[in-house]
Write an enzyme that holds these catalytic residues in place. Structure first.
Site, PDB file in Angstrom:
ATOM      1  N   TRP A   1       0.837  -1.192   0.000  1.00 19.33           N
ATOM      2  CA  TRP A   1       0.000   0.000   0.000  1.00 19.33           C
ATOM      3  C   TRP A   1       0.870   1.240   0.000  1.00 19.33           C
ATOM      4  CZ3 TRP A   1      -1.277  -4.410   2.743  1.00 19.33           C
ATOM      5  CH2 TRP A   1      -2.471  -5.029   2.340  1.00 19.33           C
TER       6      TRP A   1
ATOM      7  N   HIS B   1      -6.912   1.899   1.446  1.00 22.28           N
ATOM      8  CA  HIS B   1      -7.987   0.947   1.175  1.00 22.28           C
ATOM      9  C   HIS B   1      -9.131   1.263   2.131  1.00 22.28           C
ATOM     10  CE1 HIS B   1      -5.760  -2.088   4.087  1.00 22.28           C
ATOM     11  NE2 HIS B   1      -5.816  -0.863   4.569  1.00 22.28           N
TER      12      HIS B   1
ATOM     13  N   ARG C   1      -3.454   6.034  -3.469  1.00 22.76           N
ATOM     14  CA  ARG C   1      -2.136   5.384  -3.385  1.00 22.76           C
ATOM     15  C   ARG C   1      -1.109   6.193  -4.160  1.00 22.76           C
ATOM     16  NH1 ARG C   1      -3.707  -1.053  -3.740  1.00 22.76           N
ATOM     17  NH2 ARG C   1      -5.315  -0.885  -2.145  1.00 22.76           N
TER      18      ARG C   1
ATOM     19  N   GLN D   1     -13.258   1.909  -3.560  1.00 25.39           N
ATOM     20  CA  GLN D   1     -13.367   0.513  -3.148  1.00 25.39           C
ATOM     21  C   GLN D   1     -14.719   0.315  -2.471  1.00 25.39           C
ATOM     22  OE1 GLN D   1     -10.153  -0.834  -0.587  1.00 25.39           O
ATOM     23  NE2 GLN D   1      -8.897  -1.407  -2.352  1.00 25.39           N
TER      24      GLN D   1
ATOM     25  N   VAL E   1      -6.699 -11.090   7.076  1.00 29.41           N
ATOM     26  CA  VAL E   1      -7.614 -12.231   6.930  1.00 29.41           C
ATOM     27  C   VAL E   1      -6.815 -13.526   6.988  1.00 29.41           C
ATOM     28  CG1 VAL E   1      -9.466 -11.077   5.657  1.00 29.41           C
ATOM     29  CG2 VAL E   1      -7.505 -11.996   4.393  1.00 29.41           C
TER      30      VAL E   1
ATOM     31  N   ALA F   1     -14.500 -10.843   5.467  1.00 27.77           N
ATOM     32  CA  ALA F   1     -14.370  -9.496   4.920  1.00 27.77           C
ATOM     33  C   ALA F   1     -14.002  -9.614   3.452  1.00 27.77           C
ATOM     34  CB  ALA F   1     -13.297  -8.708   5.670  1.00 27.77           C
TER      35      ALA F   1
HETATM   36  N1  PHE Z   1      -8.054  -4.093   1.380  1.00 25.22           N
HETATM   37  C1  PHE Z   1      -7.613  -5.039   0.377  1.00 25.22           C
HETATM   38  C2  PHE Z   1      -6.973  -4.265  -0.764  1.00 25.22           C
HETATM   39  O1  PHE Z   1      -7.034  -3.072  -0.787  1.00 25.22           O
HETATM   40  C3  PHE Z   1      -8.761  -5.872  -0.133  1.00 25.22           C
HETATM   41  C4  PHE Z   1      -9.325  -6.776   0.907  1.00 25.22           C
HETATM   42  C5  PHE Z   1     -10.357  -6.378   1.727  1.00 25.22           C
HETATM   43  C6  PHE Z   1      -8.851  -8.074   1.065  1.00 25.22           C
HETATM   44  C7  PHE Z   1     -10.914  -7.209   2.673  1.00 25.22           C
HETATM   45  C8  PHE Z   1      -9.379  -8.928   2.001  1.00 25.22           C
HETATM   46  C9  PHE Z   1     -10.394  -8.495   2.806  1.00 25.22           C
HETATM   47  O2  PHE Z   1      -6.404  -4.829  -1.658  1.00 25.22           O
END
Ligand code: PHE
Length: 332
Positions: free
Chosen positions: A157, A175, A201, A215, A258, A300
């Site tokens: 990120w 994100h 970003r 997103q 996760v 998620a």
């Molecule tokens: N936040 C992650 C991204 O920006 C996406 C994501 C969200 C993955 C929730 C898993 C669970 O790439």
């Protein structure tokens, strides 16, 4: 009965002339008004002629008033004539046989349309839509999500930091996942939310990368939530957005917040196209938000609405979404 005073007549004449002029609505009317009031045999001339029969003092007063009236009527008349000419000019250039044109009406931005379609699909499955801050704390964007300082995953990120004398931990969220932590912190299960919003970003742009984009995050936490719930929910989502017979595929992927983590692809003319990242909420993330991870589980997911819109609408460059070009925007 006493005679009509000449000074009264000047006022009466003014009133009559002004109201007649105001209702003169064509050049013919204007011309007959001019003849009636300002013409050689008109009412003002008649009034001036009558002055001779007045006493010298009265003649001066009434004469001055009558001259003033003439000057006023002259200029009122010219003004009306000018107005009539310019509106005639417009009427003259108006081609009443031209076909009607559709007025330009505004519309929702293509990103907004896609976001609404996605959130609606989840709303119908019991998810509530909420929003969160675009300027975020390092703590929520990274730490609470099991991405401590120095963790290599931070490289994923590329962050735009907010330059501030007071704070050194403020950034533009990279994100929408920080809302997972914020929602859990402020609510008790069961939780089912979707969070649309802008992310940023520090990235060079090309046809598939923008430095700002949207997103849609999703989060479900409760007792007894399993990976089957994640799959069932995302299957149903794919069918709602891409059609009933759409095939999807899950593969292992890594996101620090996760475990296990997956990405989901859809079948697109025989090719697998990745459309989102997902997974079971990491026990550490549950604990960070004060939840007992032996009692609660959750899943998620996160996806990019612009990418989904690009697929569905055959858009070849993500930068179109933010270039404000009406040739693009009016196609939606
Ligand atoms: N936040 C992650 C991204 O920006 C996406 C994501 C969200 C993955 C929730 C898993 C669970 O790439």
């Amino acid at each position: 009965m006493s005679e009509v005073q000449p000074s009264e007549s000047v006022e009466q004449l003014r009133e009559a002339a002004v109201s007649a002029l105001n209702s003169a609505d064509s050049s013919e009317h204007l011309e007959s008004w001019r003849v009636e009031f300002l013409g050689r045999k008109g009412r003002l001339t008649a009034l001036l002629r009558g002055l001779g029969s007045l006493e010298i003092e009265e003649r001066k007063i009434v004469g001055a008033a009558a001259n003033l009236l003439r000057a006023d009527l002259d200029s009122f008349y010219e003004e009306r004539e000018r107005q009539a000419k310019s509106s005639n000019a417009v009427v003259g250039s108006l081609d009443v046989t031209l076909p009607g044109r559709k007025p330009a009406v505004g519309g929702l931005h293509p990103s907004t349309q896609m976001i609404r379609e996605i959130t609606q699909a989840f709303n119908e499955m019991g998810f509530q839509t909420i929003e969160g801050p675009e300027i975020e704390l390092e703590k929520y964007n990274f730490d609470m999500l099991n991405i401590p300082a120095g963790h290599p995953a931070r490289d994923q990120w590329d962050t735009i930091w907010v330059d501030s004398e007071k704070y050194d931990d403020v950034l533009l969220r990279t994100h929408t996942s920080p809302m997972q932590a914020r929602v859990m912190e402020n609510n008790t299960p069961p939780i089912r939310v979707v969070v649309p919003g802008k992310c940023y970003r520090y990235e060079s742009t090309d046809s598939t990368h923008e430095w700002h984009f949207n997103q849609v995050e999703g989060l479900a936490v409760d007792t007894g939530i399993t990976f089957a719930d994640l799959k069932g929910t995302l299957y149903e989502f794919a069918r709602r957005i891409f059609g009933q017979s759409r095939k999807v595929r899950f593969r292992c992927d890594y996101f620090p917040f996760v475990e296990p983590g997956v990405d989901m692809s859809i079948d697109w003319n025989g090719r697998w196209i990745e459309i989102l990242g997902a997974g079971m909420v990491h026990p550490q993330v549950l604990e960070n938000s004060g939840y007992d991870s032996s009692k609660y589980t959750g899943f998620a997911f996160g996806m990019g609405p612009e990418r989904i819109s690009m697929l569905r609408n055959e858009i070849t460059d993500i930068r179109h979404f933010f270039s404000n070009d009406l040739r693009f925007l009016t196609q939606f």
